[in-house]
Scaffold this active site. Structure first.
Site, PDB file in Angstrom:
ATOM      1  N   GLN A 130       0.854  -1.352   0.170  1.00 13.06           N
ATOM      2  CA  GLN A 130      -0.109   0.098   0.244  1.00 13.06           C
ATOM      3  C   GLN A 130       0.980   1.252   0.192  1.00 13.06           C
ATOM      4  O   GLN A 130       1.925   1.255   0.709  1.00 13.06           O
ATOM      5  CB  GLN A 130      -0.893  -0.039   1.198  1.00 13.06           C
ATOM      6  N   TYR A 177      -6.064 -12.836  -4.003  1.00  7.49           N
ATOM      7  CA  TYR A 177      -5.149 -11.718  -4.278  1.00  7.49           C
ATOM      8  C   TYR A 177      -4.286 -11.212  -3.084  1.00  7.49           C
ATOM      9  O   TYR A 177      -4.264 -10.208  -2.811  1.00  7.49           O
ATOM     10  CB  TYR A 177      -5.946 -10.648  -4.738  1.00  7.49           C
ATOM     11  N   GLU A 220      -1.972 -15.880  -4.641  1.00  8.27           N
ATOM     12  CA  GLU A 220      -1.543 -14.762  -5.225  1.00  8.27           C
ATOM     13  C   GLU A 220      -0.740 -15.252  -6.401  1.00  8.27           C
ATOM     14  O   GLU A 220       0.047 -16.214  -6.567  1.00  8.27           O
ATOM     15  CB  GLU A 220      -0.401 -14.052  -4.275  1.00  8.27           C
ATOM     16  N   ASP A 247      -9.065  -8.974  -2.195  1.00 10.66           N
ATOM     17  CA  ASP A 247      -8.285  -7.570  -2.509  1.00 10.66           C
ATOM     18  C   ASP A 247      -7.720  -7.462  -4.099  1.00 10.66           C
ATOM     19  O   ASP A 247      -6.737  -7.548  -4.025  1.00 10.66           O
ATOM     20  CB  ASP A 247      -7.184  -7.449  -1.513  1.00 10.66           C
ATOM     21  N   CYS A 304     -10.204  -0.598  -4.481  1.00 16.81           N
ATOM     22  CA  CYS A 304      -9.395   0.710  -4.911  1.00 16.81           C
ATOM     23  C   CYS A 304     -10.134   1.172  -6.226  1.00 16.81           C
ATOM     24  O   CYS A 304      -9.800   2.379  -6.714  1.00 16.81           O
ATOM     25  CB  CYS A 304      -8.049   0.485  -5.074  1.00 16.81           C
TER      26      CYS A 304
END
Length: 430
Positions: free
Chosen positions: A252, A284, A308, A361, A388
């Site tokens: 992040q 993710y 992932e 995510d 996001c």
């Protein structure tokens, strides 16, 4: 209307993507660098679309009361439209009003794309009311000094800087006000990097800084091959926990974002529903930030699998989650993993999946129909979706709702001040 004509416009709304809405002779016109309530002079720059045009802002004739001096002179109206640095498209708007505009974009997406009724939209906020966009801890008064990672592009002459908005024109700059002091101090302003594609500047929360030069990809016949980049291991801290990752890997960007989202996900999970022995999933999962957040909350017996596609990130996740016997990391594309799991799970595995909490995510493009359908088919006890992009989130919320997982609550966080971006954490239960 011919392209390059100048017009006067009244700005009436905000749109997703950091642009604002006007109408001219019945046609929608998108204009950057302004805000609702302003009258502006603009130049039509793109008439290629049937349903809308794009324009460049030339002058503000009647400013809104929420307008302020831009936090970054390189992105301000003092520069010609094609020479304004991208990446701070809300920098001319008072910070509290930026959050109000982001809230409007979220509500518009929930109504138009997620197809939620006004009554539901008015009740899905954290307190049972409307969604608000929350500030994060230790925010500066003007929303600057938060970026811990910056990528600067390299021009043909080797100069570095951000792209101008919606172009591939590099704008040389001498300051980066959205960056932390450590990033700005480490940035090689004025240096040239001929032959490179970009330069990354990274400052960790533990005090290390790195300047990473990324070479241009190579053409090999019809293929474009990116050069192998040597891993640069770094460590980040969230609370009392450290995470290993690659300096170029995903983390992040806001200095408080990892801690903010870890706590938001912990809070979004219904403790009465969470089963630490279930087949809990972190999709993710990156380097395991959110899996660790849940394991920290629910204890050492927590079972959770982080999925992932980036093998290096999965290797880091395996180390970051090593203290929990029931935690693991899998390298796989999420769509392949969940569709395979949904199709091939045994009866015992299906029982554990029905008791599971699924955290996802996804990237800015969202999870998409295939992933949503696979998750919903496993009938987990709850889903926590970190997003996001409000429109991609709203699209996926509609898919989940069609399959019996309506939106229960939504929190939004201003993790990208002075830009149009906003982060959200949604909880869905059957």
């Amino acid at each position: 209307m011919p392209q390059k004509d100048e017009v006067e416009l009244d700005i009436i709304n905000v749109a997703h993507g950091g642009v604002f809405v006007a109408r001219h002779e019945g046609r929608v016109v998108f204009v950057p660098d302004t805000m609702p309530g302003e009258r502006v002079r603009a130049r039509v720059a793109d008439t290629a679309h049937d349903r809308f045009w794009r324009a460049e802002l030339l002058e503000v004739l009647e400013p809104a009361p929420e307008r302020r001096e831009h936090v970054w002179d390189a992105a301000s109206l003092q520069r010609a439209p094609g020479e304004r640095a991208g990446g701070a498209e809300f920098g001319h708007i008072r910070l509290d009003h930026q959050r109000e505009l982001k809230r409007r974009v979220i509500e518009d997406a929930l109504q138009r794309t997620a197809r939620l009724d006004p009554e539901t939209i008015a009740s899905v906020g954290a307190d049972g009311g409307r969604v608000t966009v929350e500030a994060v801890a230790d925010e500066t008064d003007d929303g600057t000094a938060w970026r811990t990672r910056v990528r600067l592009q390299v021009a043909g002459d080797g100069a570095i800087g951000p792209y101008a908005a919606r172009t591939h024109t590099v704008v040389p700059v001498s300051r980066l006000p959205l960056a932390t002091a450590a990033v700005e101090a480490a940035t090689p302003f004025g240096r040239r990097f001929p032959g490179a594609e970009s330069v990354d500047v990274v400052a960790t929360g533990l005090g290390a800084t790195h300047v990473l030069v990324n070479d241009l990809p190579e053409k090999r016949g019809r293929r474009t091959v990116r050069p192998r980049r040597r891993p640069v291991p770094i460590r980040e801290r969230v609370g009392e926990r450290e995470f290993r990752l690659d300096a170029r890997g995903f983390w992040q960007v806001h200095r408080q974002a990892a801690a903010t989202l870890a706590e938001a996900v912990r809070s979004a999970v219904d403790e009465a529903v969470f089963d630490p022995r279930a087949a809990n999933l972190d999709l993710y999962g990156g380097v395991g930030l959110l899996a660790a957040a849940l394991a920290d909350r629910f204890g050492p017996t927590t079972r959770i699998t982080s999925v992932e596609s980036d093998e290096a990130a999965t290797d880091d996740a395996a180390e970051n989650l090593a203290e929990w016997v029931g935690a693991g990391a899998v390298t796989a594309r999420v769509e392949h993993f969940v569709t395979g799991l949904a199709a091939e799970a045994t009866a015992a595995e299906r029982a554990r999946l029905r008791a599971a909490t699924v955290v996802l995510d996804p990237p800015r493009s969202g999870a998409g129909r295939e992933v949503v359908e696979a998750i919903a088919s496993m009938r987990p006890a709850q889903v926590v979706y970190v997003a996001c992009d409000p429109v991609a989130l709203a699209r996926d919320l509609a898919y989940f709702s069609e399959r019996g997982y309506p939106l229960r609550s939504l929190r939004a966080f201003d993790l990208f001040p002075n830009t149009h971006h906003v982060e959200a954490v949604a909880t869905l239960t059957p």
